[in-house]
Design an enzyme around this catalytic site. Sequence first.
Site, mmCIF file in Angstrom:
data_model
loop_
_atom_site.group_PDB
_atom_site.id
_atom_site.type_symbol
_atom_site.label_atom_id
_atom_site.label_comp_id
_atom_site.label_asym_id
_atom_site.label_seq_id
_atom_site.Cartn_x
_atom_site.Cartn_y
_atom_site.Cartn_z
ATOM 1 N N LYS A 289 0.813 -1.228 0.000
ATOM 2 C CA LYS A 289 0.000 0.000 0.000
ATOM 3 C C LYS A 289 0.845 1.277 0.000
ATOM 4 O O LYS A 289 0.485 2.256 -0.634
ATOM 5 C CB LYS A 289 -0.903 0.034 1.231
ATOM 6 C CG LYS A 289 -2.130 -0.826 1.098
ATOM 7 C CD LYS A 289 -3.020 -0.660 2.313
ATOM 8 C CE LYS A 289 -4.274 -1.476 2.129
ATOM 9 N NZ LYS A 289 -5.195 -1.405 3.231
ATOM 10 N N ASP A 325 -10.003 3.206 1.736
ATOM 11 C CA ASP A 325 -10.176 2.768 3.131
ATOM 12 C C ASP A 325 -10.722 3.936 3.952
ATOM 13 O O ASP A 325 -11.531 3.749 4.862
ATOM 14 C CB ASP A 325 -8.832 2.335 3.747
ATOM 15 C CG ASP A 325 -8.396 0.954 3.271
ATOM 16 O OD1 ASP A 325 -9.259 0.197 2.772
ATOM 17 O OD2 ASP A 325 -7.199 0.644 3.389
HETATM 18 P P1 NDP Z 1 0.027 -3.327 8.489
HETATM 19 O O1 NDP Z 1 0.855 -4.526 8.303
HETATM 20 O O2 NDP Z 1 0.317 -2.078 7.744
HETATM 21 O O3 NDP Z 1 0.031 -2.941 10.055
HETATM 22 C C1 NDP Z 1 -0.233 -3.896 11.039
HETATM 23 C C2 NDP Z 1 -0.165 -3.249 12.411
HETATM 24 O O4 NDP Z 1 -0.620 -4.191 13.365
HETATM 25 C C3 NDP Z 1 1.231 -2.853 12.828
HETATM 26 O O5 NDP Z 1 1.130 -1.670 13.592
HETATM 27 C C4 NDP Z 1 1.693 -4.023 13.695
HETATM 28 O O6 NDP Z 1 2.582 -3.676 14.720
HETATM 29 C C5 NDP Z 1 0.404 -4.456 14.321
HETATM 30 N N1 NDP Z 1 0.355 -5.883 14.640
HETATM 31 C C6 NDP Z 1 0.572 -6.898 13.795
HETATM 32 N N2 NDP Z 1 0.314 -8.069 14.407
HETATM 33 C C7 NDP Z 1 -0.050 -7.766 15.668
HETATM 34 C C8 NDP Z 1 -0.426 -8.557 16.793
HETATM 35 N N3 NDP Z 1 -0.495 -9.883 16.709
HETATM 36 N N4 NDP Z 1 -0.736 -7.925 17.928
HETATM 37 C C9 NDP Z 1 -0.676 -6.591 18.018
HETATM 38 N N5 NDP Z 1 -0.322 -5.789 17.001
HETATM 39 C C10 NDP Z 1 -0.019 -6.380 15.833
HETATM 40 O O7 NDP Z 1 -1.483 -3.793 8.224
HETATM 41 P P2 NDP Z 1 -2.739 -2.897 7.840
HETATM 42 O O8 NDP Z 1 -2.714 -1.673 8.657
HETATM 43 O O9 NDP Z 1 -2.864 -2.753 6.387
HETATM 44 O O10 NDP Z 1 -3.949 -3.844 8.303
HETATM 45 C C11 NDP Z 1 -4.228 -4.084 9.654
HETATM 46 C C12 NDP Z 1 -5.514 -4.871 9.776
HETATM 47 O O11 NDP Z 1 -6.622 -4.125 9.306
HETATM 48 C C13 NDP Z 1 -5.512 -6.172 8.989
HETATM 49 O O12 NDP Z 1 -6.121 -7.169 9.749
HETATM 50 C C14 NDP Z 1 -6.362 -5.870 7.794
HETATM 51 O O13 NDP Z 1 -7.023 -7.010 7.283
HETATM 52 C C15 NDP Z 1 -7.376 -4.902 8.410
HETATM 53 N N6 NDP Z 1 -7.957 -4.032 7.385
HETATM 54 C C16 NDP Z 1 -9.313 -4.083 7.214
HETATM 55 C C17 NDP Z 1 -9.907 -3.284 6.289
HETATM 56 C C18 NDP Z 1 -11.372 -3.346 6.111
HETATM 57 O O14 NDP Z 1 -11.875 -2.812 5.109
HETATM 58 N N7 NDP Z 1 -12.104 -3.930 7.027
HETATM 59 C C19 NDP Z 1 -9.136 -2.369 5.421
HETATM 60 C C20 NDP Z 1 -7.717 -2.387 5.697
HETATM 61 C C21 NDP Z 1 -7.168 -3.209 6.636
HETATM 62 P P3 NDP Z 1 4.157 -3.506 14.482
HETATM 63 O O15 NDP Z 1 4.321 -2.105 13.986
HETATM 64 O O16 NDP Z 1 4.719 -3.727 15.842
HETATM 65 O O17 NDP Z 1 4.549 -4.546 13.495
#
Ligand code: NDP
Length: 494
Positions: A289, A325
């Site tokens: 993205k 989004d």
């Molecule tokens: P990114 O990979 O950009 O970011 C993920 C974030 O989550 C990071 O801040 C990461 O922390 C944190 N993280 C990852 N795993 C864990 C965990 N097990 N426990 C706590 N924190 C965690 O992903 P996105 O932001 O693109 O997406 C995040 C979520 O949102 C996904 O599940 C995605 O499917 C959902 N989403 C849903 C949408 C919808 O339309 N409903 C649209 C877009 C996304 P760190 O920085 O420490 O790695």
Amino acid sequence: MTKVVAVITASTPGEAERQARTAIQRGADLVEFRLDRLRDLNSADIRKLAKSFGPRAIATLRSPPEGGGRPRSGLPRLAVLRELCQPGFGYVDLELEADAKDIRDLRVLAKRHRSRVIVSRHFEDFVGASKIRDTLEASAAVGDIAKAVVPIAHWYEALEVVDLARSWAAKSKPYVLIGMGPAGAVTRVLAGDLGQAFHYAAFGAEAAPGQLPLRSAVRVHGPEPFVVGLVGHRIGHSISPQIHEAALDAAGLPGVYLPFDVEASDLEPLLQSADRLRLRGLNVTIPHKERIASMLDELDGDAERLGAVNTVVVDGGWTKGFNTDVYGFRISLRALGLRLGERDALVVGAGGAAKAVVHVLLREGARVQVANRSASRAEALADSFDEPLDVVSLDELPKRGPWDLLVNATPAGMEGHDATPPVPESVIRKAAFVYDLVYNPPSTLLLQVAARLGKPATSGIEMLLHQAAKAFELWTDRPASIDAMRRAAKEALR
Ligand code: NDP
């Protein structure tokens, strides 16, 4: 004009006949009887099928080395093929390798009965353009229609096949050239655009991987099919293909939504090939993205502001990035009746989705706190906004709150990820409303805890549907049927 062929793989002649009638009613121009899939094969059944479907049928006895079954017939292959060439099928499929020494005789026999001969070759592994071209030449020399099928593992192999097909089409020799497998599906979608004789489609179960369902094949039938799709890496979990297929179908548009699973290094080449693949647009997901933003010709306001793109519109080679989004989250808040001006919100996560959520919440006038596993990423997110943002460590959260809204913007709880909620129950207890961006599974542990605590809550499905609908409108200039999309999402998540 390309003919849509429904591939019939029934195991009994009666079922094959029934399926063939239905396929023709549903828009197939021809049916292909995969006779190698019948349990028993005998002359009476072959003649009956030919009598019933004659010019509208292809008779195929695919050999086992080229992916065929082994029906019980008691007859050698050549004897069965001789039977197939006589009763008047519109087309008979012979194989360049398996039937090499008999093709000419069989063709004479077929011609006498007004059947046209397809000469086909199914490769086990990807072979380059020159080998495919030689094969088509060899098949065209002995048959009426040359057919080559090659397995495809990467989108760029599909592009090579598409380019070859385009140059072959200029020779005006009837042909079919298929890239097999999900990554090769684009070669099937573009069958009409590439002037192929047939577009083989699945009736019921796929006879070959990557085949489009008959309904989609009929829809893209015509001179100007287009492709939209999802670009990301490890995208098998996404339900975007089902949602967008439903919207394309409801709008009756000649487009298909395909997954493009690509490494970062392939992003730019894919964008540069958009015209050759008739790509009209892309959704972008993890992990591309942010990276893709710098590769586009233009960015819409929200995409530019966030440095993250989830939708690309391609128009005559010009690429423009959007972030739907933002739109999806904002509309879903409206639909839920959540007014957050002057209210407190906690966003857990600091990735692309969190950025979009924070952007909307700040615009709504909310006071926003952000917590993330790695503090530095949360700090970076906060720094990227002009408005003040409170960064809180996960350990500190139980001492903070209450919040009017808690948003999980991490993949915690998502299919294939750790199911544990990203914050403890003591934090969830202090939120008036829980919004989990995760939509697969529809009920995460976080949502279950919220329900147990009597908190109103939602999954990410509404945001997903609204961001998808916006993307669809940007690609097609048509409104998307949210109802059709919702039904497809429900079905996909069952
Ligand atoms: P990114 O990979 O950009 O970011 C993920 C974030 O989550 C990071 O801040 C990461 O922390 C944190 N993280 C990852 N795993 C864990 C965990 N097990 N426990 C706590 N924190 C965690 O992903 P996105 O932001 O693109 O997406 C995040 C979520 O949102 C996904 O599940 C995605 O499917 C959902 N989403 C849903 C949408 C919808 O339309 N409903 C649209 C877009 C996304 P760190 O920085 O420490 O790695």
